[in-house]
Scaffold this motif. Sequence first.
Motif, PDB file in Angstrom:
ATOM      1  N   ALA A  63       0.859  -1.181   0.000  1.00 54.12           N
ATOM      2  CA  ALA A  63       0.000   0.000   0.000  1.00 54.12           C
ATOM      3  C   ALA A  63       0.894   1.229   0.000  1.00 54.12           C
ATOM      4  N   SER A 115       0.801   5.510  -0.776  1.00 53.19           N
ATOM      5  CA  SER A 115      -0.082   6.645  -0.991  1.00 53.19           C
ATOM      6  C   SER A 115       0.242   7.258  -2.351  1.00 53.19           C
ATOM      7  N   MET A 144      -4.657   4.733  -2.196  1.00 54.14           N
ATOM      8  CA  MET A 144      -3.717   3.619  -2.028  1.00 54.14           C
ATOM      9  C   MET A 144      -3.545   2.871  -3.339  1.00 54.14           C
TER      10      MET A 144
END
Length: 863
Positions: free
Chosen positions: A570, A572, A588
């Motif tokens: 994950a 950003s 994500m």
Amino acid sequence: MHSDRFLKCTMDEESIFWPSREEMARPDSFHPSTLQDVNGLEEGVEFLPTMNAKKVEKRGPKRWVVVTTALIVFLLLSLIVGLLVWHFKYRRAPVQKVYNGHLVVPNLDFIDAYENSSTPEFTMLSKKVKETIEEIYRSHSAIGPYHKETVITAFSEGSVIAYYWSVFIVPAYRAEALDNAMADKQSLIQTVTYKSRNPVLQVKSVVAFPADPSIIESSRDNSCSFALHAKEGEITSFTTPGFPNSPYPNNARCTWVLRADANSIISLTFKTFDVERCSEKSDFIKVYNSLSPVEPHSLVKLCGSYPPSYNLTFLSSQNVMLVMLITNAEGRNPGFKAEFFQLPKMKICGGTLKGESGVFTSPYYPAHYPPNMDCVWDIEVPSTKNVKVRFNVFYMLEPGIPVNSCTKDYVEIKNTKYCGEPPSFVVASNNNKIRVQFHSDQSYTDTGFSAEFLSYDSSDPCPGKFTCNTGRCIVKTMRCDGWVDCTDASDERSCNCTENQFRCNNGWCKPRFWLCDGVNDCGDNSDELQCKCPDKNFKCSNGKCILDTQKCDGTDDCGDGSDEGKCDRAQSVSCKDYTYKCRNGLCMSKTNPECDGKKDCTDNSDEENCDCGIRSYSKQSRIVGGLNSEVGEWPWQVSLHVKGQGHICGASLVSDKWLVSAAHCFQDTSQIRYSDATLWTAFLGLHDQSNRNSEKVQERSIKRIISNTLFNDYTYDYDIAVLELQSPVTFTTTVRPICLPDSTHDFPAGKDIWVTGWGATSEGGAGATILQKAEIRVINQTMCNTLMTGQITPRMMCVGVLTGGIDACQGDSGGPLVSVESNSRLFLAGVVSWGDGCAQRNKPGIYTRVSKLRDWIRQQTGV
Ligand code: 4AZ
């Protein structure tokens, strides 16, 4: 649902005296004289004149000799001290050993009073048996010196069998010798005639097995021990303490001693079973074919929860059984309710079977067969014919035994042993006779087998059908259809591929639509080769090739986002259509992060509202070939009834008061206003349409129906509706919601997925009474659009088996299409919508793509 074929786990210290570590560290207590000598020496010190060097040299030994000698002495002393420490602290360190065992007292008849440990008869006999055991131990040098205590726990029939445990305190270095002596039946003496102070007690078959030391505490604590005797012609029930209203106790050891009359065996069934989910240290239940909890007589170890349909019946080989519950410090589970009764001991099993055909099963099938059994069936068909045996169900799996060795439980035919859980198989003979042998050993039993024997004409073994090389007959249409139907795959060899198929490098024919779908269908991966991008390249969903380094770098290099939507980590990234958006607005790059058990969003919003998509039972039944669901297997499945018409459509529970279904179910006709909510009733927790009054079923009226206003009754685009229940439901083992996928959730082509419903079991046929299930596959969107002549919109997804035979059908509409995602959580991928008939070749079922309508569902329901 149509499916004509479905292929598819206090130590009493020994009196040994030696200085303690503290004592050894204190020299005054160790060598009291040394210090005085040293002091004496000091008093006699002579100071030599410094100028008289010669005198110095002559009178004293050389300095290096003194130093070296001191060093050697010091090292020797250290070595001796070290050896002493090692010997006394480690090698001689006492360890506690416990053994569980039993022995036979042959010249004694069992009397009822021996069942109860508080009777004088029990006390008398146990005293004698105890003395005998102690005498046996005393006579063996590797056992006798270390024996501390023996307790007789029970007696049972078989002349008299005595059960006991013995505790030993043994120096560590003698422990192995003790183990060996206790394991050696000879050393425990097969037949002992022992003259005690009292009359002679003869014993034989003395055996003992290493045991968990905590059994001593549990056998002294009677707070959770129960003794039950089966009554002639009656069923006796027992439960875990507090069942079903309160959880069973933590840190407990409960035992149930089950007995039956002499020459009987015990049949034990767990009617409901719900203990802590299985893990290495979880609570568990063990059933023993003995009154001694020893591994070699263990029948089964159970943990987790089982649906009511799972067969949890176990049989003993004699008139006793022991059930033990061992719990840890955590967990709040209801436990079990069990029943047992006695049966006459089976004298013989097997026999001679004659005729053209017939059926036979393992003893007590489908219950778990008893241990210690040998059966032989001699099968004979008319002399002009040959015989074959087909095992339709076969479960003889023993924990820890490789299925290719079959050293414990097995079926033997023509010198070949079969064990494990193979799919149905056939063994053929080239004459009119065949012998089938069944063997079960002392421990761990399974449900066994159900078999049939058939006579056949050697020139035409499968009239009107295709003969697999294994001898099995399959319908001709299964030959060269891309699915392996014969266990040896002989139905898929030497095939001429049709125009709708491609030829794999290994010669197999597979449906064209499976090319480049990311699944190795050929087995040699040749269906996925031609579609590959060059080395160090990533293939986008739209076919474009990009560099591997461009994948998951936060930039949409593919142009369709597929390089940024399927990232394991994950990260950003800037928000796109394909990126999961956390509540705090951050996006994500990870695929399907919701409810996967890992915190991906910094605000944890991806792991909130995750009380969904979990089945109540951790164990699934092992019913082979059937498409009937288990009770509680699909707890979100809803049956929608219309007054006077019965079941019309399916739906899925997504919260305690909202259902998701198909808009086309609520279209008015000239006769009926299906859009009128008052016409409809929802049945939740339903399994069998003919048993809607079951206490597991929750019935609700519908408050309102909201169909998507963009629903097009010609194209079936936007075929989705949400229904509000008049009052909320209570979540139970059979009523639970399914997870809704995020709008970015990906259900890739080739993924296996489940559809459920009470729809027609054949095109134009009647609906099913028992909830049906079928496993089908997600089909590539572009391929499907070609196949369905351009009728597929982005709100639709194609799922099915292109060779035909498995599909949703009329009556399944509105029902769930669910996918098992990470964490064993299930998500609602689709809603049954439409199709060109049912189960036809190259005509997959069409489903409403729920992810595309996720935001609409949230707007309407708040879920
Ligand atoms: C129906 O009529 C229907 N084969 C539902 C699903 C399918 C066909 C028909 C898919 O409700």
